[in-house]
Design an enzyme around this catalytic site. Structure first.
Site, PDB file in Angstrom:
ATOM      1  N   LYS A  26       0.978   8.208   8.933  1.00 51.38           N
ATOM      2  CA  LYS A  26       2.399   8.305   9.292  1.00 51.38           C
ATOM      3  C   LYS A  26       3.292   7.918   8.107  1.00 51.38           C
ATOM      4  O   LYS A  26       4.265   8.611   7.802  1.00 51.38           O
ATOM      5  CB  LYS A  26       2.678   7.392  10.505  1.00 51.38           C
ATOM      6  CG  LYS A  26       1.940   7.809  11.763  1.00 51.38           C
ATOM      7  CD  LYS A  26       2.293   6.938  12.950  1.00 51.38           C
ATOM      8  CE  LYS A  26       1.705   5.550  12.865  1.00 51.38           C
ATOM      9  NZ  LYS A  26       0.221   5.550  12.962  1.00 51.38           N
ATOM     10  N   THR A  27       2.966   6.826   7.442  1.00 46.22           N
ATOM     11  CA  THR A  27       3.750   6.392   6.286  1.00 46.22           C
ATOM     12  C   THR A  27       3.651   7.398   5.144  1.00 46.22           C
ATOM     13  O   THR A  27       4.647   7.690   4.461  1.00 46.22           O
ATOM     14  CB  THR A  27       3.273   5.006   5.810  1.00 46.22           C
ATOM     15  OG1 THR A  27       3.375   4.074   6.900  1.00 46.22           O
ATOM     16  CG2 THR A  27       4.118   4.502   4.645  1.00 46.22           C
ATOM     17  N   ASP A  62       8.963   1.456  10.135  1.00 50.41           N
ATOM     18  CA  ASP A  62       7.618   1.370  10.688  1.00 50.41           C
ATOM     19  C   ASP A  62       7.631   0.442  11.904  1.00 50.41           C
ATOM     20  O   ASP A  62       8.468  -0.458  11.995  1.00 50.41           O
ATOM     21  CB  ASP A  62       6.656   0.844   9.629  1.00 50.41           C
ATOM     22  CG  ASP A  62       5.204   1.155   9.951  1.00 50.41           C
ATOM     23  OD1 ASP A  62       4.950   1.927  10.904  1.00 50.41           O
ATOM     24  OD2 ASP A  62       4.309   0.634   9.259  1.00 50.41           O
ATOM     25  N   THR A  80       2.891   2.925  16.810  1.00 48.50           N
ATOM     26  CA  THR A  80       1.563   3.059  17.420  1.00 48.50           C
ATOM     27  C   THR A  80       1.651   2.972  18.940  1.00 48.50           C
ATOM     28  O   THR A  80       0.661   3.202  19.627  1.00 48.50           O
ATOM     29  CB  THR A  80       0.624   1.948  16.904  1.00 48.50           C
ATOM     30  OG1 THR A  80       1.238   0.674  17.146  1.00 48.50           O
ATOM     31  CG2 THR A  80       0.375   2.104  15.408  1.00 48.50           C
ATOM     32  N   ARG A 126      -7.839   5.623   6.705  1.00 49.40           N
ATOM     33  CA  ARG A 126      -7.717   4.263   6.181  1.00 49.40           C
ATOM     34  C   ARG A 126      -9.046   3.521   6.275  1.00 49.40           C
ATOM     35  O   ARG A 126      -9.458   2.833   5.330  1.00 49.40           O
ATOM     36  CB  ARG A 126      -6.634   3.489   6.954  1.00 49.40           C
ATOM     37  CG  ARG A 126      -6.385   2.085   6.391  1.00 49.40           C
ATOM     38  CD  ARG A 126      -5.334   1.366   7.200  1.00 49.40           C
ATOM     39  NE  ARG A 126      -4.030   2.010   7.071  1.00 49.40           N
ATOM     40  CZ  ARG A 126      -3.019   1.800   7.888  1.00 49.40           C
ATOM     41  NH1 ARG A 126      -3.148   0.974   8.924  1.00 49.40           N
ATOM     42  NH2 ARG A 126      -1.860   2.414   7.704  1.00 49.40           N
TER      43      ARG A 126
END
Length: 340
Positions: free
Chosen positions: A72-73, A117, A166, A226
């Site tokens: 997302k980032t 975020d 999230t 990740r």
């Protein structure tokens, strides 16, 4: 007296010494072509950004949601680069007061992108200030208290808010509806996509991997880039210390040391299944009871462990509680045999 000039270090595509702390940034894609997966979202964003460029307007506000570690980032950074715009980054917990948000918004320049975020952790009071800022580019600030209080309206430059969360269910409906550019859910990646990501990461890190090494990591990556990059770096460390190449065998040994099995389960995941089987006969059992038995917070069980276990078909949620499946029995039995 002549000054001595420092010797210039040779340039290298590998992450240089002293920059290990920035590894995650180095592995983050900086071009659309390097961003693997999420094809439908990328295509939608390409159209949205191209249309905004042709109109010479800032893109409309966007909301990305999904499990952590899916990119997302990274998407926010890519959008900023595509629009040749500056990106200002903050998070929901960091904006505690109305003044904090006012300071951020009034310091934006025309065309800037504001990335928030964990936006679900904004307070309701902060959300109320965001509504007019997102809709009409106006910031309403109340000065003073009581009968003497007055509202001051400040015009904001055109900007794009990109939010990530999230837990989209925790966002209020009025806030969700104001993301006029679209709300996009990021999906888990396939093993083939994860392997492509690992090949790119290995090249950046200067890792020479043998056949099967990256595929073995992708199988255990929980379908998350990740996690895959984390396992790659730990397997690299293991191979380096053991003075061996990054092969399938060294990867298996490294991940065994970390407690990551062939399905990507961690010790805490297996502990959850084991407690369900040994203390509760496989279930069903309520979340409160399970949390007490594991000495674990309910939110951690619900948000960290359960989604992946359910996705693998090892755990079920029933009206009466959590219950393990026959596949979980077989997996734990096989895992224990590998330890003998």
């Amino acid at each position: 007296m002549q000054q001595k000039t420092a010797k210039k270090k040779p340039e290298s595509s590998v992450v240089s010494e002293g920059k290990d702390v920035f590894l995650d940034q180095a592995l983050r894609p900086s071009r659309w072509d390097d961003y693997i997966g999420q094809e439908n979202i990328k295509e939608n964003l390409r159209i949205l950004l191209l249309a905004a460029k042709e109109r010479e307007h800032a893109p409309e506000h966007l909301l990305f949601y999904g499990p952590p570690g899916l990119g997302k980032t990274t998407l926010a950074h890519l959008i900023a680069k595509e629009m040749n715009a500056q990106i200002k980054i903050t998070s929901g917990p960091a904006i505690e007061r109305v003044g904090d948000l006012a300071s951020i918004l009034t310091n934006l320049s025309s065309g800037d992108i504001l990335f928030i975020d964990e936006v679900h952790r904004l307070s309701k009071q902060i959300e109320e200030i965001l509504y007019p800022a997102m809709e009409s580019g106006r910031l309403d600030i109340i000065i003073g208290k009581g009968p003497s209080a007055r509202t001051v309206q400040l015009d904001l430059p055109p900007f794009t808010l990109i939010a990530a969360t999230t837990r989209i269910a925790m966002l209020s409906s009025p806030l969700r509806s104001r993301f006029s550019g679209g709300t996009f859910r990021l999906e888990y990646y396939t093993e083939a996509e994860i392997e492509k990501i690992l090949k790119r990461s290995a090249k950046i890190l200067g890792i020479d991997s043998k056949d099967g090494a990256l595929k073995e990591i992708s199988i255990r990556s929980r379908f998350t880039p990740r996690t895959a990059n984390y396992l790659l770096k730990r397997a690299r460390d293991f191979a380096q210390v053991k003075k061996s190449a990054l092969s399938k065998e060294s990867v298996v040994d490294a991940l065994k040391l970390l407690g990551v099995d062939e399905l990507g389960l961690h010790p805490s995941d297996r502990s959850l299944l084991t407690v369900l089987i040994e203390k509760f006969g496989g279930g069903p059992v309520g979340l409160n009871t399970l949390g007490a038995a594991l000495s674990e917070e309910e939110a951690t069980i619900e948000e960290v462990h359960e989604p992946y276990l359910i996705q693998l078909g090892l755990l079920e949620r029933t009206p009466r509680g959590r219950r393990v499946t026959p596949e979980a029995y077989e997996h734990l039995k096989g895992f224990r045999q590998t330890l003998i």
